[in-house]
Scaffold this motif. Structure first.
Motif, PDB file in Angstrom:
ATOM      1  N   VAL A  10       7.627  10.848 -16.762  1.00 48.35           N
ATOM      2  CA  VAL A  10       6.942  10.093 -17.679  1.00 48.35           C
ATOM      3  C   VAL A  10       6.393   8.817 -17.109  1.00 48.35           C
ATOM      4  N   GLY A  11       7.133   8.057 -16.244  1.00 45.75           N
ATOM      5  CA  GLY A  11       6.652   6.879 -15.939  1.00 45.75           C
ATOM      6  C   GLY A  11       5.278   7.018 -14.729  1.00 45.75           C
ATOM      7  N   ALA A  12       5.539   8.414 -14.180  1.00 45.52           N
ATOM      8  CA  ALA A  12       4.393   8.742 -13.038  1.00 45.52           C
ATOM      9  C   ALA A  12       3.114   9.026 -14.191  1.00 45.52           C
ATOM     10  N   ARG A  13       3.253   9.705 -15.191  1.00 51.12           N
ATOM     11  CA  ARG A  13       2.246  10.120 -16.097  1.00 51.12           C
ATOM     12  C   ARG A  13       1.425   8.915 -16.662  1.00 51.12           C
ATOM     13  N   LEU A  14       2.096   7.984 -16.821  1.00 48.03           N
ATOM     14  CA  LEU A  14       1.704   6.845 -17.393  1.00 48.03           C
ATOM     15  C   LEU A  14       1.214   5.986 -16.601  1.00 48.03           C
ATOM     16  N   LEU A  15       1.549   5.936 -15.150  1.00 45.02           N
ATOM     17  CA  LEU A  15       0.952   5.081 -13.972  1.00 45.02           C
ATOM     18  C   LEU A  15      -0.382   5.714 -13.918  1.00 45.02           C
ATOM     19  N   HIS A  16      -0.466   7.093 -13.815  1.00 44.28           N
ATOM     20  CA  HIS A  16      -1.807   7.893 -13.514  1.00 44.28           C
ATOM     21  C   HIS A  16      -2.896   7.662 -14.469  1.00 44.28           C
ATOM     22  N   ALA A  17      -2.138   7.459 -15.671  1.00 40.86           N
ATOM     23  CA  ALA A  17      -3.259   7.065 -16.863  1.00 40.86           C
ATOM     24  C   ALA A  17      -3.929   5.888 -16.476  1.00 40.86           C
ATOM     25  N   ALA A  18      -2.935   4.890 -16.348  1.00 46.24           N
ATOM     26  CA  ALA A  18      -3.270   3.315 -16.331  1.00 46.24           C
ATOM     27  C   ALA A  18      -4.372   3.282 -14.996  1.00 46.24           C
ATOM     28  N   LEU A  19      -4.167   3.938 -13.996  1.00 46.05           N
ATOM     29  CA  LEU A  19      -5.164   3.792 -12.709  1.00 46.05           C
ATOM     30  C   LEU A  19      -6.382   4.540 -13.028  1.00 46.05           C
ATOM     31  N   ALA A  20      -6.227   5.499 -13.926  1.00 51.42           N
ATOM     32  CA  ALA A  20      -7.498   6.100 -14.506  1.00 51.42           C
ATOM     33  C   ALA A  20      -8.423   5.234 -15.341  1.00 51.42           C
ATOM     34  N   ARG A  21      -7.694   4.582 -16.182  1.00 55.19           N
ATOM     35  CA  ARG A  21      -8.161   3.583 -17.038  1.00 55.19           C
ATOM     36  C   ARG A  21      -8.931   2.488 -16.203  1.00 55.19           C
ATOM     37  N   ALA A  22      -8.109   1.968 -15.545  1.00 53.89           N
ATOM     38  CA  ALA A  22      -8.563   0.940 -14.553  1.00 53.89           C
ATOM     39  C   ALA A  22      -9.804   1.323 -13.641  1.00 53.89           C
ATOM     40  N   ARG A  23      -9.769   2.373 -13.313  1.00 54.57           N
ATOM     41  CA  ARG A  23     -10.984   2.847 -12.220  1.00 54.57           C
ATOM     42  C   ARG A  23     -12.317   3.136 -13.425  1.00 54.57           C
ATOM     43  N   SER A  24     -11.830   3.546 -14.653  1.00 55.36           N
ATOM     44  CA  SER A  24     -13.300   3.566 -15.537  1.00 55.36           C
ATOM     45  C   SER A  24     -13.778   2.362 -15.966  1.00 55.36           C
ATOM     46  N   GLN A  25     -12.880   1.177 -15.957  1.00 54.15           N
ATOM     47  CA  GLN A  25     -13.342  -0.086 -16.227  1.00 54.15           C
ATOM     48  C   GLN A  25     -13.895  -0.868 -14.969  1.00 54.15           C
ATOM     49  N   SER A  26     -14.012  -0.146 -13.935  1.00 59.26           N
ATOM     50  CA  SER A  26     -14.572  -0.673 -12.566  1.00 59.26           C
ATOM     51  C   SER A  26     -13.768  -1.875 -12.079  1.00 59.26           C
ATOM     52  N   LEU A  27     -12.362  -1.792 -12.180  1.00 58.18           N
ATOM     53  CA  LEU A  27     -11.631  -2.862 -11.753  1.00 58.18           C
ATOM     54  C   LEU A  27     -11.580  -2.663 -10.130  1.00 58.18           C
ATOM     55  N   ARG A  28     -11.380  -3.779  -9.367  1.00 52.37           N
ATOM     56  CA  ARG A  28     -11.312  -3.412  -7.990  1.00 52.37           C
ATOM     57  C   ARG A  28      -9.811  -3.383  -7.589  1.00 52.37           C
ATOM     58  N   ALA A  29      -8.931  -3.564  -8.436  1.00 53.74           N
ATOM     59  CA  ALA A  29      -7.415  -3.996  -7.965  1.00 53.74           C
ATOM     60  C   ALA A  29      -6.587  -3.981  -9.263  1.00 53.74           C
ATOM     61  N   LEU A  30      -5.343  -3.526  -9.083  1.00 55.06           N
ATOM     62  CA  LEU A  30      -4.299  -3.856  -9.883  1.00 55.06           C
ATOM     63  C   LEU A  30      -3.305  -4.690  -9.166  1.00 55.06           C
ATOM     64  N   PHE A  31      -2.496  -5.483 -10.173  1.00 56.67           N
ATOM     65  CA  PHE A  31      -1.161  -6.218  -9.761  1.00 56.67           C
ATOM     66  C   PHE A  31      -0.373  -5.801 -10.773  1.00 56.67           C
ATOM     67  N   THR A  32       0.922  -5.940 -10.221  1.00 56.08           N
ATOM     68  CA  THR A  32       2.096  -5.887 -11.153  1.00 56.08           C
ATOM     69  C   THR A  32       3.391  -6.748 -10.470  1.00 56.08           C
ATOM     70  N   ALA A  33       4.146  -7.037 -11.319  1.00 53.31           N
ATOM     71  CA  ALA A  33       5.442  -7.710 -10.691  1.00 53.31           C
ATOM     72  C   ALA A  33       6.527  -6.977 -11.313  1.00 53.31           C
ATOM     73  N   THR A  34       7.391  -6.717 -10.298  1.00 52.38           N
ATOM     74  CA  THR A  34       8.831  -5.743 -10.759  1.00 52.38           C
ATOM     75  C   THR A  34      10.088  -6.484 -10.218  1.00 52.38           C
ATOM     76  N   THR A  35      11.231  -6.382 -11.014  1.00 57.69           N
ATOM     77  CA  THR A  35      12.481  -6.861 -10.433  1.00 57.69           C
ATOM     78  C   THR A  35      13.052  -5.697  -9.965  1.00 57.69           C
ATOM     79  N   GLY A  36      12.670  -4.482 -10.083  1.00 50.05           N
ATOM     80  CA  GLY A  36      13.267  -3.386  -9.712  1.00 50.05           C
ATOM     81  C   GLY A  36      12.855  -3.071  -8.131  1.00 50.05           C
ATOM     82  N   SER A  37      13.112  -1.584  -7.669  1.00 46.91           N
ATOM     83  CA  SER A  37      12.667  -1.352  -6.334  1.00 46.91           C
ATOM     84  C   SER A  37      11.151  -1.089  -6.047  1.00 46.91           C
ATOM     85  N   GLY A  38      10.373  -0.878  -7.319  1.00 44.00           N
ATOM     86  CA  GLY A  38       8.933  -0.663  -7.141  1.00 44.00           C
ATOM     87  C   GLY A  38       8.740   0.590  -6.450  1.00 44.00           C
TER      88      GLY A  38
END
Length: 173
Positions: A108-136
């Motif tokens: 589930v998490g991988a599919r959500l992340l793939h969809a978010a990456l596709a959305r970011a690319r469709s918006q011509s973003l140059r980079a994505l950032f996140t903050a995690t308290t877990g392993s990442g």
């Protein structure tokens, strides 16, 4: 704003688990988003957001939805505009990433992340950032790497609570 169907993963099915799909969130998903995030807020992994905050930011979110309409996961993507006269979207921040406990390890998490990456690319973003308290680990497997908070959108980086000891990760698109 509707997303082209090609950007969203097809419904997933794992033996013994009900089918689910990934779709853009709607304001009426706010109660489900708040409920889904509650265990992660209690553990300190996520910041608390009200149902009204989820409703007002619904367009940021992708959700994994079971066939019965239950939300099984979510991931927000906020766009941060460059300090340029054109205001062209420059970077994005992934936030409030959570997957229901019984769905963790099922893709589930991988599919959500793939969809978010596709959305970011469709918006011509140059980079994505996140903050995690877990392993990442999931982020690292998908091209993210440790990053300096100063490389991230300033307003977001300044909002990070140092007491949470989160790691900042980035992915060039």
């Amino acid at each position: 704003m509707p997303r082209p169907a090609a950007l969203l993963p097809r419904a997933l099915h794992s033996p013994g688990l009900p089918t689910f799909s990934v779709r853009p969130a709607r304001p009426d998903d706010a109660a489900g988003l708040a409920a889904l995030s509650r265990p992660f807020v209690r553990s300190g992994a996520l910041r608390e957001r009200t149902q009204d905050q989820y409703a007002s930011r619904a367009r940021d979110f992708l959700v994994a939805e079971a066939a019965d309409g239950t939300l099984e996961g979510c991931l927000g993507l906020s766009v941060h505009h460059a300090d340029t006269p054109s205001g062209r979207p420059a970077t994005g921040v992934l936030y409030s990433f959570c997957v229901a406990g019984h769905r963790q390890g099922c893709g589930v998490g991988a599919r959500l992340l793939h969809a978010a990456l596709a959305r970011a690319r469709s918006q011509s973003l140059r980079a994505l950032f996140t903050a995690t308290t877990g392993s990442g680990r999931l982020f690292l497997r998908h091209g993210f790497a440790p990053a300096c908070p100063s490389a991230a959108p300033a307003a977001w980086a300044q909002s990070l609570d140092p007491r949470r000891n989160a790691r900042v990760l980035a992915c060039a698109l």
